[in-house]
Design an enzyme around this catalytic site. Structure first.
Site, PDB file in Angstrom:
ATOM      1  N   SER A 257       0.828  -1.194   0.000  1.00  0.00           N
ATOM      2  CA  SER A 257       0.000   0.000   0.000  1.00  0.00           C
ATOM      3  C   SER A 257       0.862   1.242   0.000  1.00  0.00           C
ATOM      4  CB  SER A 257      -0.919   0.015   1.224  1.00  0.00           C
ATOM      5  OG  SER A 257      -0.215   0.443   2.360  1.00  0.00           O
ATOM      6  N   LYS A 258       0.359   2.254  -0.641  1.00  0.00           N
ATOM      7  CA  LYS A 258       1.052   3.518  -0.743  1.00  0.00           C
ATOM      8  C   LYS A 258       1.356   4.077   0.649  1.00  0.00           C
ATOM      9  CE  LYS A 258       1.893   7.899  -1.857  1.00  0.00           C
ATOM     10  NZ  LYS A 258       3.273   8.315  -1.922  1.00  0.00           N
ATOM     11  N   ARG A 259       0.354   3.938   1.489  1.00  0.00           N
ATOM     12  CA  ARG A 259       0.461   4.514   2.817  1.00  0.00           C
ATOM     13  C   ARG A 259       1.613   3.915   3.614  1.00  0.00           C
ATOM     14  NH1 ARG A 259      -4.870   4.574   6.248  1.00  0.00           N
ATOM     15  NH2 ARG A 259      -4.789   6.674   7.086  1.00  0.00           N
ATOM     16  N   GLY A 262       5.259   3.840   0.917  1.00  0.00           N
ATOM     17  CA  GLY A 262       5.867   5.041   0.363  1.00  0.00           C
ATOM     18  C   GLY A 262       6.166   4.951  -1.106  1.00  0.00           C
TER      19      GLY A 262
END
Length: 505
Positions: A257-259, A262
């Site tokens: 995940s992007k969260r 990064g």
RNA sequence: GUCCCCAUCGUCUAGUCAGGCCUAGGACACCGGCCUUUCACGCCGGCGACAGGGGUUCAAAUCCCCUUGGGGACGCCA
């Protein structure tokens, strides 16, 4: 074909969609979902629909929409329809919800969020599974009426069949038959108390409206599928075929995940760091899918031809990047794909990418496309074999395109300082090279060999010394090919400046 | 906690559905060698896995069960 028991479907045009929510940047996992959808559409001469699922007003952003569009465009996954925006279809979502209300497949629930939170926490504390108990389902008609008159806010919940033997099943193209007891599905909310419909409803309604035949999405959607099928059934609509793809996890085996991860999982990062879009696609295709013949490198056409939903693996795969590893800053196999493409792809395809990179770095000259066109192509061809990313053309390859390059300390120490005599020898060699009528790899090599022989030193010393003096490093292509490409003037000039690198004792 | 899914080298995987052709194949990474003016490329070689336990069978990586491990879903997020 892989169609399962949907008689007429095999004659229908395949329509798939990529339906991201614009709440963050497009990442590797999402891009892979888009890729698989795109491949399936192209393989079947079908239609690839892009739908932006922006029903989460709080978190959706304009910027994220743009990132998705840019990302897909960069990858070369062109869509045939859209982008459609889910919120644009709100009227139909509501209309559907009302129909479900009228037909008794849904009901109004007046429980407040706070009340439910309390119940959920209580259940958690008691270590029992929480599901909404459906109390509002049993509300007498006049009480519903009274509450509505009084303006008490309500959500709309789907009335899941409560027959203990009832079950929902579907034949997943990847996972096979998936079955779920209705008792294990709670009465899920389909419309918020502010009147806005929820994903679970919108998604089903939109897939129907967009005439989607195959839903290809991440396995995290598998738990939603029975709910959506329930909606289809209540609406009397035949559901699409589902194909859930295994998730991509990080090296600690948690969902990408992007969260959490990064920039290293964002598409934009790969573009910045010098990935060829197709190299990344090729790599992503192999994260969960394999060709029967074990082949790994495919052109777009070849991959479209070879790809098949039925060969998607059921096990999750790991995107194996190790934070902090400078050399392998992303999955080594991804880097391997990129390097192999850079090394082997047709020059006319590679050159535009190198041009873009050099422009970014301020190293581009228009003459590279004019009178120095041949030279440019030869230079890129000479140096590309040892680069892993496009970025390296402007970093490690800087000395070919600019006189303003840096000298590696280790290289200077090893190839220049170790042989102080080079301080005198290199300028002398420069004079000799300046006199050469023909300056190519043969004439320069002859010059070097005879020079070394005359001076009674090993050729390697003057060869490696020159390499560092003209390129700043101890590595690179064969020296004489390199000199030829660098050209007489620059070589002579750089050799004459060499003494500055070797302090006199 | 409940429901669901998954399980082959460090990683991506082939083989599993139709058991024997598997002393488990390939790719990446890593290590060694060759080539060589360097570094790559290339070539050759090495390291390295059927999670464990029970069955079924003449025969199990493959079928069944249990255990363990991992993942996902359980929102008025998508």
């Amino acid at each position: 074909m892989t169609h399962i028991s949907h008689g007429t479907e095999s004659t229908m045009q395949v329509r798939v969609r990529f339906a991201p929510s614009p709440t963050g940047y497009l990442h590797i996992g999402g891009a892979r979902t888009a890729l698989y959808n795109w491949l399936w559409a192209r393989k079947n001469n079908g239609v690839f629909v892009l739908r932006i699922e922006d029903t989460d007003l709080e978190r959706s952003t304009e910027e994220a929409v743009q990132q998705i569009l840019d990302g897909l465009t960069w990858l070369g996954l062109e869509w045939d329809e859209g982008p459609y925006f889910q919120t644009a279809n709100a009227a139909k979502h509501l209309e559907t919800a009302n129909r479900l209300l009228e037909t008794g497949h849904a009901y109004r629930c007046f429980c407040t969020k706070e009340e439910l939170d309390v119940q959920r926490e209580a259940a958690e504390a008691a270590r029992i599974a929480y599901t909404y108990d459906g109390r509002c389902r049993r509300l007498p008609a006049e009480e519903i009426h009274r509450k509505m008159e009084a303006g008490v806010p309500y959500v709309i919940r789907f009335a899941t069949p409560r027959d203990p033997t009832a079950a929902v099943a579907f034949d997943d193209l990847v996972y096979g038959r998936v079955e779920k007891r209705c008792l294990d599905i709670e009465d899920f909310v389909i419309v918020r108390s502010d009147g806005r419909p929820l994903y679970i409803l919108c998604n089903a309604v939109d897939d129907e409206q967009d005439r989607i035949t195959h839903v290809i999405r991440g396995a995290d959607g598998i738990a939603n599928t029975p709910k959506q099928i329930l909606i289809y059934q209540a609406l009397g609509i035949k559901p699409p075929v589902f194909a859930h793809m295994p998730l991509t996890l990080d090296s600690k085996r948690t969902k990408l995940s992007k969260r959490r991860h990064g920039e290293v999982v964002t598409l934009a990062y790969y573009r910045e760091r010098g990935f060829l879009p197709w190299a990344l696609c090729n790599f992503m295709a192999l994260l969960g899918w394999s060709s029967p013949d074990g082949r790994e490198f495919f052109t777009r056409e070849e991959l479209i031809e070879a790809f098949d939903l039925s060969r998607i693996n059921r096990a999750n795969s790991v995107f194996n990047y190790v934070p902090g590893d400078e050399k392998n800053w992303t999955d080594p196999k991804a880097l391997h794909f990129n390097a192999t493409y850079i090394r082997t792809m047709p020059m006319d395809e590679l050159l535009p990418y190198v041009k873009a990179e050099l422009m970014d770095a301020g190293l581009w000259r228009d003459s590279f496309e004019g009178e120095r066109r041949e030279w440019f192509s030869r230079t890129v061809d000479l140096i590309r074999a040892r680069y892993h990313t496009l970025k390296e053309f402007s970093t490690r390859g800087r000395c070919y395109f600019s006189d303003d390059f840096t000298f590696d300390d280790e290289a200077v120490k090893k190839n220049l300082l170790k042989h102080p005599s080079l301080r005198e020898l290199l300028p002398e060699l420069a004079d000799r090279l300046a006199k050469l009528a023909v300056f190519d790899h043969e004439s320069t090599e002859d010059a070097f060999r005879s020079f070394a022989e005359e001076k009674g030193i090993k050729a390697g010393i003057v060869i490696n010394g020159t390499r560092t003096a003209v390129s700043g490093t101890s590595v690179g292509p064969g020296l004489f090919e390199m000199l030829e490409v660098l050209g007489q003037d620059r070589v002579v000039e750089r050799l004459r400046k060499a003494p500055a690198l070797i302090p006199a004792n």
